[in-house]
Structures are given as structure tokens and as C-alpha cells.
Write a protein that holds these residues in place. Structure first.
Motif, PDB file in Angstrom:
ATOM      1  N   VAL A  34       0.854  -1.184   0.000  1.00 11.87           N
ATOM      2  CA  VAL A  34       0.000   0.000   0.000  1.00 11.87           C
ATOM      3  C   VAL A  34       0.889   1.232   0.000  1.00 11.87           C
ATOM      4  N   GLY A  35       0.554   2.150  -0.855  1.00  6.43           N
ATOM      5  CA  GLY A  35       1.293   3.403  -0.909  1.00  6.43           C
ATOM      6  C   GLY A  35       0.379   4.588  -0.697  1.00  6.43           C
ATOM      7  N   TRP A  36       0.903   5.592  -0.042  1.00 10.18           N
ATOM      8  CA  TRP A  36       0.228   6.889   0.065  1.00 10.18           C
ATOM      9  C   TRP A  36       0.909   7.835  -0.912  1.00 10.18           C
ATOM     10  N   LEU A  47       4.772   9.773  -4.694  1.00  6.05           N
ATOM     11  CA  LEU A  47       4.749   8.819  -3.595  1.00  6.05           C
ATOM     12  C   LEU A  47       5.233   9.493  -2.318  1.00  6.05           C
ATOM     13  N   VAL A  48       4.482   9.280  -1.245  1.00  2.00           N
ATOM     14  CA  VAL A  48       4.846   9.803   0.064  1.00  2.00           C
ATOM     15  C   VAL A  48       5.453   8.698   0.924  1.00  2.00           C
ATOM     16  N   ALA A  49       4.772   7.560   0.992  1.00  5.07           N
ATOM     17  CA  ALA A  49       5.231   6.447   1.814  1.00  5.07           C
ATOM     18  C   ALA A  49       4.590   5.173   1.295  1.00  5.07           C
ATOM     19  N   ARG A  50       5.264   4.057   1.561  1.00  4.69           N
ATOM     20  CA  ARG A  50       4.779   2.775   1.063  1.00  4.69           C
ATOM     21  C   ARG A  50       5.142   1.700   2.065  1.00  4.69           C
ATOM     22  N   ILE A  51       4.242   0.706   2.189  1.00  7.30           N
ATOM     23  CA  ILE A  51       4.504  -0.423   3.074  1.00  7.30           C
ATOM     24  C   ILE A  51       4.120  -1.699   2.348  1.00  7.30           C
ATOM     25  N   ARG A  66       9.072  12.569   9.804  1.00  6.25           N
ATOM     26  CA  ARG A  66       7.848  13.256  10.251  1.00  6.25           C
ATOM     27  C   ARG A  66       6.613  12.382  10.057  1.00  6.25           C
ATOM     28  N   PHE A  67       6.605  11.580   9.017  1.00  5.03           N
ATOM     29  CA  PHE A  67       5.458  10.719   8.708  1.00  5.03           C
ATOM     30  C   PHE A  67       5.813   9.267   9.013  1.00  5.03           C
ATOM     31  N   THR A  68       4.811   8.512   9.432  1.00  2.00           N
ATOM     32  CA  THR A  68       5.000   7.094   9.696  1.00  2.00           C
ATOM     33  C   THR A  68       3.848   6.309   9.078  1.00  2.00           C
ATOM     34  N   ILE A  69       4.179   5.324   8.278  1.00  2.00           N
ATOM     35  CA  ILE A  69       3.166   4.449   7.688  1.00  2.00           C
ATOM     36  C   ILE A  69       3.137   3.152   8.487  1.00  2.00           C
TER      37      ILE A  69
END
Length: 120
Positions: A34-36, A47-51, A66-69
Motif C-alpha cells: 500500500v502506498g500513500w 509517492l509519500v510512503a509505502r509499506i 515526520r510521517f509514519t506508515i
């Protein structure tokens, strides 16, 4: 069929926090990744973040630290905790999920987006 729905956007002052949620539903066998992403007016979607399903994460340089997924597998939900928000974080945030359904069809599902506005 599968779908993802984002929630949690809003208006916040610089330095504040928001938590976005991306809930997947439907005929899900496995959520592979999943990506934000975010898109500001007049700019491309980035893309901001991906897990991944294995828990591996990666972040854009602009949000790292600053951001955490994170994810809740039992709820088929991925979160984006956003702290120390800056006006330049203002954008529509989209969730994108790579999902394998029962029957092993793979879907690339996008949500409708949620607006995040950070005031200075």
C-alpha cells in the motif's frame, strides 16, 4: 472486486498532526503493498510512503522522520501518521493498494483522495 477508501484529512495548523486511514474491502486474499501518494494543485502525484506485506517501508525524503506508515492486517487498514506538518504538505492524499483477490486476480486500487490543508 476490491476497493480502498481514505479518511482522516482536514485542516490543521503548521506543526500539527493528522492521521490518515486507508481501508481496503472486497474479495481480498492478500494486500501486497500500500502506498500513500499526494498531489498538490498544478503538480504531479508523488509517492509519500509505502509499506509492503512483509512490513518493509520507504518514505519520500521530504517526509522522512515526520510521517509514519503502518498497517493493521486484521482490519485491512493502513495508516499514515503525519506529524510536524508544514504548509508544503498541503495536497490531496491518495491511497493505492496492490491487492490479490481470491481467485488470484491482482488489482491496483486507488481511493478517491482526502484533502489535507496545513495553514501557516
Amino acid at each position: 472486486q476490491v476497493q480502498v477508501v481514505e479518511s482522516g484529512g482536514g485542516l490543521v495548523q503548521a506543526g500539527g498532526s493528522l492521521r490518515l486511514s486507508c481501508a481496503a474491502s472486497g474479495n481480498i486474499f492478500r494486500i501486497n503493498a500500500v502506498g500513500w501518494y499526494r498531489q498538490a494543485p498544478g503538480k504531479q502525484r508523488d509517492l509519500v510512503a509505502r509499506i509492503t506485506s512483509a512490513g518493509s517501508t520507504n518514505y519520500a525524503d521530504s517526509v522522512r522522520g515526520r510521517f509514519t506508515i503502518s498497517r493493521d492486517g486484521a482490519k485491512n487498514t493502513v495508516y499514515l501518521q503525519m506529524n510536524s506538518l508544514k504548509p508544503e504538505d498541503t495536497a490531496v492524499y491518495y491511497c493505492n493498494a496492490d491487492i490479490t483477490a481470491w481467485g488470484f486476480t491482482t488489482y491496483d486500487a486507488w481511493g478517491q483522495g482526502t484533502q489535507v490543508t496545513v495553514s501557516s
